[in-house]
Design a protein around this motif. Sequence first.
Motif: not given
Length: 75
Positions: A33-38, A60-64
């Motif tokens: 829900v916060y974006g993508r985790k690497y 990373s955030k969904p739009d960043d």
Amino acid sequence: MACGFKQSGGALLVSALFHPARPRQLVREVDDVYGRKYVYEGPLASPDGSNPLFRSVWQSKPDDPRRFFCTAYPL
């Protein structure tokens, strides 16, 4: 500190933590829900040369597309 890092040398530790975050060391990507985790795994370049294996997690955030450091720990 067991690997030769010192409290007064924080910049050296920060630099070492950024080094494993390379494409060849990426072991997992997960969307949440916060974006993508690497998740990266690789040796941590340490002052004493022991270079223990570490895992670092970035987000990373969904739009960043920038990745922000979350945590790191030894394997």
